[in-house]
Scaffold this motif. Structure first.
Motif, short mmCIF file in Angstrom:
data_model
loop_
_atom_site.label_atom_id
_atom_site.label_comp_id
_atom_site.label_asym_id
_atom_site.label_seq_id
_atom_site.Cartn_x
_atom_site.Cartn_y
_atom_site.Cartn_z
N PRO A 174 0.33 61.01 -9.76
CA PRO A 174 -0.55 62.18 -9.75
C PRO A 174 -1.90 61.87 -10.40
CG PRO A 174 1.01 62.36 -11.56
CD PRO A 174 1.33 61.07 -10.84
N ARG A 192 -4.42 65.11 -6.77
CA ARG A 192 -4.12 64.41 -5.52
C ARG A 192 -3.18 63.27 -5.84
NH1 ARG A 192 -6.15 63.18 -0.38
NH2 ARG A 192 -6.47 65.44 -0.26
N GLU A 193 -2.15 63.10 -5.04
CA GLU A 193 -1.22 62.00 -5.23
C GLU A 193 -1.77 60.75 -4.56
OE1 GLU A 193 2.91 61.11 -3.23
OE2 GLU A 193 3.24 62.50 -4.91
N SER A 220 2.03 57.35 -5.09
CA SER A 220 3.11 58.16 -5.70
C SER A 220 2.82 58.52 -7.15
CB SER A 220 4.46 57.43 -5.59
OG SER A 220 4.81 57.23 -4.24
#
Length: 282
Positions: free
Chosen positions: A85, A79-80, A83
Protein backbone atom coordinates in the motif's frame (compact mmCIF):
# COMPACT_ATOMS: atom_id res chain seq x y z
CA UNK A 1 -30.15 5.08 8.63
CA UNK A 2 -31.06 5.69 4.99
CA UNK A 3 -33.37 3.61 2.82
CA UNK A 4 -30.48 3.10 0.33
CA UNK A 5 -28.99 -0.39 0.18
CA UNK A 6 -25.40 -1.27 -0.66
CA UNK A 7 -26.53 -2.62 -4.05
CA UNK A 8 -28.54 0.50 -4.84
CA UNK A 9 -25.67 2.80 -3.89
CA UNK A 10 -23.28 0.90 -6.13
CA UNK A 11 -25.71 0.96 -9.06
CA UNK A 12 -26.20 4.71 -8.66
CA UNK A 13 -22.45 5.35 -8.42
CA UNK A 14 -21.66 3.23 -11.45
CA UNK A 15 -24.12 5.26 -13.50
CA UNK A 16 -22.63 8.54 -12.27
CA UNK A 17 -19.03 7.75 -13.19
CA UNK A 18 -19.61 5.74 -16.38
CA UNK A 19 -18.90 8.70 -18.65
CA UNK A 20 -15.48 9.32 -17.06
CA UNK A 21 -14.30 5.79 -16.40
CA UNK A 22 -13.99 2.50 -18.26
CA UNK A 23 -14.00 0.72 -14.89
CA UNK A 24 -17.11 2.33 -13.38
CA UNK A 25 -18.24 -0.76 -11.47
CA UNK A 26 -14.84 -1.26 -9.86
CA UNK A 27 -14.56 2.46 -9.08
CA UNK A 28 -17.89 2.39 -7.25
CA UNK A 29 -16.84 -0.65 -5.25
CA UNK A 30 -13.45 0.79 -4.30
CA UNK A 31 -14.97 4.06 -3.10
CA UNK A 32 -17.64 2.40 -0.99
CA UNK A 33 -15.21 -0.09 0.53
CA UNK A 34 -12.88 2.80 1.32
CA UNK A 35 -15.62 4.31 3.49
CA UNK A 36 -16.96 1.07 4.95
CA UNK A 37 -13.50 -0.31 5.78
CA UNK A 38 -14.72 -3.74 4.71
CA UNK A 39 -13.39 -6.50 2.40
CA UNK A 40 -14.85 -6.80 -1.08
CA UNK A 41 -16.84 -9.87 -0.05
CA UNK A 42 -19.01 -7.60 2.12
CA UNK A 43 -20.56 -6.02 -0.97
CA UNK A 44 -21.99 -9.37 -2.03
CA UNK A 45 -22.81 -10.85 1.37
CA UNK A 46 -24.54 -7.67 2.56
CA UNK A 47 -25.88 -6.20 -0.68
CA UNK A 48 -29.27 -5.54 0.95
CA UNK A 49 -27.80 -3.78 4.00
CA UNK A 50 -28.89 -0.17 4.45
CA UNK A 51 -26.24 2.53 4.45
CA UNK A 52 -25.70 4.80 7.40
CA UNK A 53 -26.62 8.44 6.68
CA UNK A 54 -23.06 9.64 7.11
CA UNK A 55 -21.61 6.94 4.84
CA UNK A 56 -24.21 7.64 2.13
CA UNK A 57 -23.48 11.37 2.23
CA UNK A 58 -19.72 10.83 2.10
CA UNK A 59 -20.10 8.28 -0.69
CA UNK A 60 -22.08 10.74 -2.80
CA UNK A 61 -19.31 13.33 -2.39
CA UNK A 62 -16.59 10.87 -3.44
CA UNK A 63 -18.59 9.68 -6.42
CA UNK A 64 -19.10 13.26 -7.58
CA UNK A 65 -15.36 13.82 -7.45
CA UNK A 66 -14.78 10.70 -9.54
CA UNK A 67 -17.52 11.78 -11.99
CA UNK A 68 -15.38 14.86 -12.73
CA UNK A 69 -12.42 12.65 -13.60
CA UNK A 70 -10.41 12.86 -10.38
CA UNK A 71 -8.32 9.68 -10.03
CA UNK A 72 -9.51 7.04 -7.58
CA UNK A 73 -6.05 7.02 -5.99
CA UNK A 74 -6.27 10.73 -5.19
CA UNK A 75 -9.75 10.35 -3.74
CA UNK A 76 -8.79 7.47 -1.45
CA UNK A 77 -5.21 8.66 -0.91
CA UNK A 78 -3.86 5.18 -1.54
CA UNK A 79 -2.73 2.94 -4.41
CA UNK A 80 -1.43 -0.61 -4.30
CA UNK A 81 1.83 -1.36 -6.09
CA UNK A 82 3.72 -4.65 -5.95
CA UNK A 83 1.08 -5.77 -3.40
CA UNK A 84 2.18 -2.95 -1.08
CA UNK A 85 0.00 0.00 0.00
CA UNK A 86 1.33 3.43 -1.01
CA UNK A 87 0.12 6.85 0.03
CA UNK A 88 -0.42 9.04 -3.02
CA UNK A 89 -1.21 12.70 -3.61
CA UNK A 90 -1.19 15.14 -6.56
CA UNK A 91 2.53 15.93 -6.09
CA UNK A 92 3.62 12.73 -7.86
CA UNK A 93 2.63 10.19 -10.47
CA UNK A 94 0.21 7.50 -9.38
CA UNK A 95 2.05 4.14 -9.38
CA UNK A 96 0.88 1.99 -12.29
CA UNK A 97 0.97 -1.77 -12.91
CA UNK A 98 3.14 -1.26 -16.04
CA UNK A 99 5.98 -0.11 -13.82
CA UNK A 100 6.06 -3.49 -12.09
CA UNK A 101 7.78 -4.66 -15.29
CA UNK A 102 10.79 -2.59 -14.21
CA UNK A 103 10.74 -4.10 -10.71
CA UNK A 104 10.49 -7.61 -12.16
CA UNK A 105 13.56 -7.03 -14.31
CA UNK A 106 15.61 -5.59 -11.46
CA UNK A 107 14.83 -8.57 -9.24
CA UNK A 108 15.86 -10.99 -12.00
CA UNK A 109 19.44 -9.68 -12.04
CA UNK A 110 22.26 -11.55 -10.33
CA UNK A 111 23.51 -8.68 -8.17
CA UNK A 112 25.64 -8.82 -5.03
CA UNK A 113 23.76 -9.36 -1.77
CA UNK A 114 24.69 -5.82 -0.73
CA UNK A 115 24.19 -4.28 -4.19
CA UNK A 116 24.10 -0.50 -4.48
CA UNK A 117 20.92 0.56 -6.30
CA UNK A 118 19.73 4.00 -7.39
CA UNK A 119 16.13 5.00 -8.22
CA UNK A 120 15.93 8.32 -10.05
CA UNK A 121 12.71 10.35 -9.93
CA UNK A 122 11.29 8.14 -7.21
CA UNK A 123 7.93 9.91 -6.78
CA UNK A 124 5.96 7.90 -4.23
CA UNK A 125 9.02 5.70 -3.74
CA UNK A 126 7.19 2.78 -5.35
CA UNK A 127 10.10 1.25 -7.30
CA UNK A 128 12.73 1.69 -4.60
CA UNK A 129 10.48 0.43 -1.82
CA UNK A 130 9.19 -2.52 -3.82
CA UNK A 131 12.80 -3.55 -4.43
CA UNK A 132 13.70 -3.04 -0.77
CA UNK A 133 10.78 -5.23 0.30
CA UNK A 134 12.20 -8.09 -1.79
CA UNK A 135 15.94 -7.45 -1.28
CA UNK A 136 16.37 -6.07 2.25
CA UNK A 137 20.18 -6.15 2.07
CA UNK A 138 20.41 -3.99 -1.04
CA UNK A 139 21.63 -0.46 -0.34
CA UNK A 140 19.05 1.63 -2.14
CA UNK A 141 19.10 5.39 -2.73
CA UNK A 142 16.02 7.17 -4.10
CA UNK A 143 16.18 10.70 -5.56
CA UNK A 144 13.48 13.17 -6.53
CA UNK A 145 13.58 16.85 -7.51
CA UNK A 146 10.29 17.65 -5.75
CA UNK A 147 10.38 18.37 -2.02
CA UNK A 148 6.75 17.20 -1.80
CA UNK A 149 7.61 13.92 -3.53
CA UNK A 150 10.53 13.35 -1.15
CA UNK A 151 8.20 13.91 1.80
CA UNK A 152 5.66 11.47 0.36
CA UNK A 153 8.28 8.81 -0.42
CA UNK A 154 9.65 9.19 3.11
CA UNK A 155 6.15 8.71 4.53
CA UNK A 156 5.74 5.55 2.45
CA UNK A 157 9.15 4.26 3.50
CA UNK A 158 8.28 4.72 7.16
CA UNK A 159 4.81 3.17 6.98
CA UNK A 160 6.21 0.16 5.10
CA UNK A 161 9.02 -0.25 7.63
CA UNK A 162 11.88 -0.06 5.12
CA UNK A 163 14.32 2.35 6.80
CA UNK A 164 17.29 1.05 4.80
CA UNK A 165 16.17 3.11 1.76
CA UNK A 166 17.82 6.55 1.68
CA UNK A 167 15.64 9.24 0.11
CA UNK A 168 17.26 12.50 -1.01
CA UNK A 169 16.13 15.66 -2.80
CA UNK A 170 17.80 16.88 -5.96
CA UNK A 171 17.87 16.87 -9.76
CA UNK A 172 18.78 13.43 -11.08
CA UNK A 173 22.42 12.69 -10.18
CA UNK A 174 23.20 16.16 -8.77
CA UNK A 175 22.88 15.36 -5.03
CA UNK A 176 24.94 12.18 -5.26
CA UNK A 177 28.63 11.83 -4.48
CA UNK A 178 30.86 10.07 -6.95
CA UNK A 179 29.58 6.57 -6.44
CA UNK A 180 29.41 3.32 -8.33
CA UNK A 181 25.98 1.70 -8.48
CA UNK A 182 25.36 -1.89 -9.52
CA UNK A 183 21.92 -0.92 -10.81
CA UNK A 184 20.19 2.34 -11.75
CA UNK A 185 16.43 2.32 -12.37
CA UNK A 186 14.12 5.14 -13.38
CA UNK A 187 10.62 5.90 -14.57
CA UNK A 188 11.42 9.40 -15.88
CA UNK A 189 9.17 11.86 -17.70
CA UNK A 190 8.86 10.53 -21.25
CA UNK A 191 5.71 12.00 -22.80
CA UNK A 192 5.95 14.49 -25.66
CA UNK A 193 4.60 17.87 -24.46
CA UNK A 194 2.24 17.90 -27.48
CA UNK A 195 0.80 14.44 -26.81
CA UNK A 196 -3.03 14.65 -26.92
CA UNK A 197 -3.31 12.01 -24.17
CA UNK A 198 -2.23 14.66 -21.64
CA UNK A 199 -5.77 16.02 -21.73
CA UNK A 200 -7.32 12.63 -20.99
CA UNK A 201 -7.75 10.39 -17.96
CA UNK A 202 -5.76 10.48 -14.71
CA UNK A 203 -2.78 12.35 -16.16
CA UNK A 204 -4.87 15.56 -16.13
CA UNK A 205 -4.49 15.48 -12.33
CA UNK A 206 -0.80 14.57 -12.18
CA UNK A 207 2.16 17.00 -12.26
CA UNK A 208 3.31 17.79 -15.79
CA UNK A 209 6.91 17.92 -14.59
CA UNK A 210 6.71 14.19 -13.87
CA UNK A 211 5.13 13.39 -17.23
CA UNK A 212 6.61 15.42 -20.07
CA UNK A 213 10.10 15.99 -21.44
CA UNK A 214 11.47 17.88 -24.47
CA UNK A 215 12.81 16.17 -27.60
CA UNK A 216 9.62 14.13 -28.15
CA UNK A 217 9.83 12.95 -24.54
CA UNK A 218 13.42 11.72 -24.77
CA UNK A 219 15.43 14.54 -23.13
CA UNK A 220 15.47 13.15 -19.59
CA UNK A 221 16.10 9.62 -20.80
CA UNK A 222 19.09 10.86 -22.79
CA UNK A 223 20.40 12.74 -19.74
CA UNK A 224 20.13 9.69 -17.48
CA UNK A 225 21.80 7.39 -20.01
CA UNK A 226 24.62 9.87 -20.58
CA UNK A 227 25.30 10.76 -16.95
CA UNK A 228 24.70 7.21 -15.77
CA UNK A 229 28.03 6.16 -17.25
CA UNK A 230 29.79 8.07 -14.46
CA UNK A 231 27.75 6.42 -11.72
CA UNK A 232 27.57 2.79 -12.83
CA UNK A 233 30.01 0.18 -11.66
CA UNK A 234 31.89 -1.89 -14.21
CA UNK A 235 29.24 -4.20 -15.63
CA UNK A 236 26.46 -2.25 -13.92
CA UNK A 237 22.90 -2.19 -15.25
CA UNK A 238 20.59 0.68 -16.24
CA UNK A 239 16.84 0.11 -16.69
CA UNK A 240 14.41 2.78 -17.91
CA UNK A 241 10.65 2.83 -18.36
CA UNK A 242 9.47 4.62 -21.51
CA UNK A 243 6.53 5.03 -23.87
CA UNK A 244 5.17 2.12 -25.89
CA UNK A 245 6.52 3.65 -29.13
CA UNK A 246 9.94 4.79 -27.88
CA UNK A 247 11.85 1.51 -27.65
CA UNK A 248 13.83 1.98 -30.89
CA UNK A 249 14.82 5.54 -29.97
CA UNK A 250 15.86 4.55 -26.44
CA UNK A 251 17.88 1.60 -27.72
CA UNK A 252 19.63 3.98 -30.12
CA UNK A 253 20.52 6.36 -27.27
CA UNK A 254 22.01 3.49 -25.27
CA UNK A 255 24.04 2.34 -28.27
CA UNK A 256 25.33 5.87 -28.96
CA UNK A 257 26.56 6.03 -25.37
CA UNK A 258 28.51 2.74 -25.72
CA UNK A 259 26.28 0.54 -23.55
CA UNK A 260 26.04 -3.17 -24.33
CA UNK A 261 23.45 -5.96 -23.95
CA UNK A 262 20.61 -3.60 -24.85
CA UNK A 263 17.18 -5.19 -24.51
CA UNK A 264 13.56 -4.02 -24.48
CA UNK A 265 11.01 -5.75 -22.25
CA UNK A 266 7.25 -5.77 -22.82
CA UNK A 267 4.71 -4.99 -20.13
CA UNK A 268 1.68 -7.11 -19.17
CA UNK A 269 -0.27 -5.68 -22.11
CA UNK A 270 2.43 -6.72 -24.57
CA UNK A 271 3.69 -3.17 -25.16
CA UNK A 272 7.35 -2.17 -25.21
CA UNK A 273 7.77 -0.61 -21.77
CA UNK A 274 11.30 -0.98 -20.30
CA UNK A 275 14.66 -0.83 -22.05
CA UNK A 276 17.71 -2.12 -20.20
CA UNK A 277 21.42 -2.08 -20.89
CA UNK A 278 24.74 -2.77 -19.25
CA UNK A 279 27.84 -0.67 -18.86
CA UNK A 280 30.84 -2.66 -20.16
CA UNK A 281 33.21 -4.35 -17.74
CA UNK A 282 36.72 -2.97 -17.90
Amino acid sequence: MTDVTVAQALAWAQQQVAAQSDSAKLDAQVLLLHLLKKPKSYLYAWSDALLDDTIWHQFQQLVMRRSKGEPIAHITGMREFWSLPFYVNPSTLIPRPDTETLVDYALSLSLPANAKVLDLGTGTGAIALALASERPTWRITAVDYSHDAVALATKNRDQLGLPQVEIVQGSWFTPLPASQFDLIVSNPPYIDPDDPHLSQGDVRFEPLSALVAPEQGLADIRHIVSQGRQFLSSGGHLALEHGYDQAEAVQRIFAEMAYINILTIKDMAGCDRVTVAQWPSF
